[in-house]
Design a protein around this motif. Sequence first.
Motif, PDB file in Angstrom:
ATOM      1  N   ILE A 198       0.810  -1.228   0.000  1.00  0.00           N
ATOM      2  CA  ILE A 198       0.000   0.000   0.000  1.00  0.00           C
ATOM      3  C   ILE A 198       0.842   1.277   0.000  1.00  0.00           C
ATOM      4  O   ILE A 198       0.587   2.180  -0.808  1.00  0.00           O
ATOM      5  N   PRO A 199       1.858   1.427   0.883  1.00  0.00           N
ATOM      6  CA  PRO A 199       2.657   2.662   0.814  1.00  0.00           C
ATOM      7  C   PRO A 199       3.353   2.860  -0.523  1.00  0.00           C
ATOM      8  O   PRO A 199       3.419   3.977  -1.050  1.00  0.00           O
ATOM      9  N   ALA A 202       0.773   3.876  -3.042  1.00  0.00           N
ATOM     10  CA  ALA A 202       0.359   5.259  -2.796  1.00  0.00           C
ATOM     11  C   ALA A 202       1.408   6.254  -3.270  1.00  0.00           C
ATOM     12  O   ALA A 202       1.080   7.366  -3.713  1.00  0.00           O
ATOM     13  N   ILE A 220       5.456   7.672   3.600  1.00  0.00           N
ATOM     14  CA  ILE A 220       4.036   7.346   3.745  1.00  0.00           C
ATOM     15  C   ILE A 220       3.847   6.235   4.770  1.00  0.00           C
ATOM     16  O   ILE A 220       2.948   6.290   5.625  1.00  0.00           O
ATOM     17  N   SER A 224       1.929   6.710   8.223  1.00  0.00           N
ATOM     18  CA  SER A 224       0.769   5.845   8.478  1.00  0.00           C
ATOM     19  C   SER A 224       0.897   5.160   9.833  1.00  0.00           C
ATOM     20  O   SER A 224      -0.099   5.001  10.555  1.00  0.00           O
ATOM     21  N   ALA A 247      -2.857   3.906   5.877  1.00  0.00           N
ATOM     22  CA  ALA A 247      -2.115   3.769   4.612  1.00  0.00           C
ATOM     23  C   ALA A 247      -3.081   3.627   3.438  1.00  0.00           C
ATOM     24  O   ALA A 247      -2.856   4.196   2.356  1.00  0.00           O
ATOM     25  N   VAL A 250      -4.439   6.982   2.499  1.00  0.00           N
ATOM     26  CA  VAL A 250      -3.446   7.755   1.748  1.00  0.00           C
ATOM     27  C   VAL A 250      -3.417   7.285   0.294  1.00  0.00           C
ATOM     28  O   VAL A 250      -3.341   8.093  -0.642  1.00  0.00           O
ATOM     29  N   PHE A 251      -3.493   5.965   0.097  1.00  0.00           N
ATOM     30  CA  PHE A 251      -3.545   5.424  -1.267  1.00  0.00           C
ATOM     31  C   PHE A 251      -4.761   5.961  -2.018  1.00  0.00           C
ATOM     32  O   PHE A 251      -4.667   6.323  -3.201  1.00  0.00           O
ATOM     33  N   THR A 254      -4.051   9.621  -3.033  1.00  0.00           N
ATOM     34  CA  THR A 254      -3.112   9.772  -4.146  1.00  0.00           C
ATOM     35  C   THR A 254      -3.720   9.268  -5.451  1.00  0.00           C
ATOM     36  O   THR A 254      -3.424   9.801  -6.524  1.00  0.00           O
ATOM     37  N   SER A 255      -4.596   8.269  -5.372  1.00  0.00           N
ATOM     38  CA  SER A 255      -5.269   7.767  -6.574  1.00  0.00           C
ATOM     39  C   SER A 255      -6.227   8.805  -7.131  1.00  0.00           C
ATOM     40  O   SER A 255      -6.316   9.010  -8.348  1.00  0.00           O
TER      41      SER A 255
END
Length: 262
Positions: A198-199, A202, A220, A224, A247, A250-251, A254-255
């Motif tokens: 995930i980080p 992201a 990230i 997180s 996390a 955050v993903f 950013t998406s």
Amino acid sequence: MLDDFMTRATLAGVGVACAAAPLGSFVVWRRMAYFGDATAHAAILGVALSLSLQVSIFAGAVAVALAMALTVTLLTGRGYAMDTLLGVLAHSALAFGLVAVSFLSGIRIDLMAYLFGDILAVSRGDLAVIWGGAALVVALIGWRWSALLTSTLSEELAYASDIDPRREQLVLTLALAITVAVAIKVVGVLLIAAMLIIPAAAARPLTRTPEEMAVTAALIGGASAVAGLRAAYVLDTPAGPSIVCVAAMVFLMTSVLKGLRA
């Protein structure tokens, strides 16, 4: 300062993020997400063997995770698809590990702590193992960075550059086994793959170079861990899953940002 359990937990979370970030970037680039998940599942068998043999849990988890990864690498292309092998070995190792734990008599074990992590119970000794393992992973990936990037980009280019892709795969396998072992205490075997993937995922929309992605993934992951621990403390939620939830958010952000830029 290290007498404060929240301080130890924060340092542990950041340490795991530092180990997982550069490795997670290669997991994303090579599409090895299920490979990482399978290796993590195998670690519970390593925990059971460590407790029965009265050896270090870190050593047992590394040994079994490494054996799992090497087995998958050796068997791939011998009549079985990679996803089939990973599915069989991952769930088999997890099942055998859980059964083995049930046979341990005279040993009290909190199985949920190994499945989902128990970061709030991290000791000074655990911190030394986590940061020592993280330093080893970062050093290993840094040492082979150029060769790993070349073999990830193209096996043909790697051979042309006098680089053996199989050797670089073994480097990643070793780093993955160490990361799984140090992350068990923090997020547990069921969530280790999430901290790997995930980080890094992201960080991908925010960066332009591999080096930037690895560093951003570490930031990230560390953020997180800190935010997830704070949320767990305030909301009285499980710490490991809370870190992964942060996390994941955050993903998502950013998406969405990537979509707006497109």
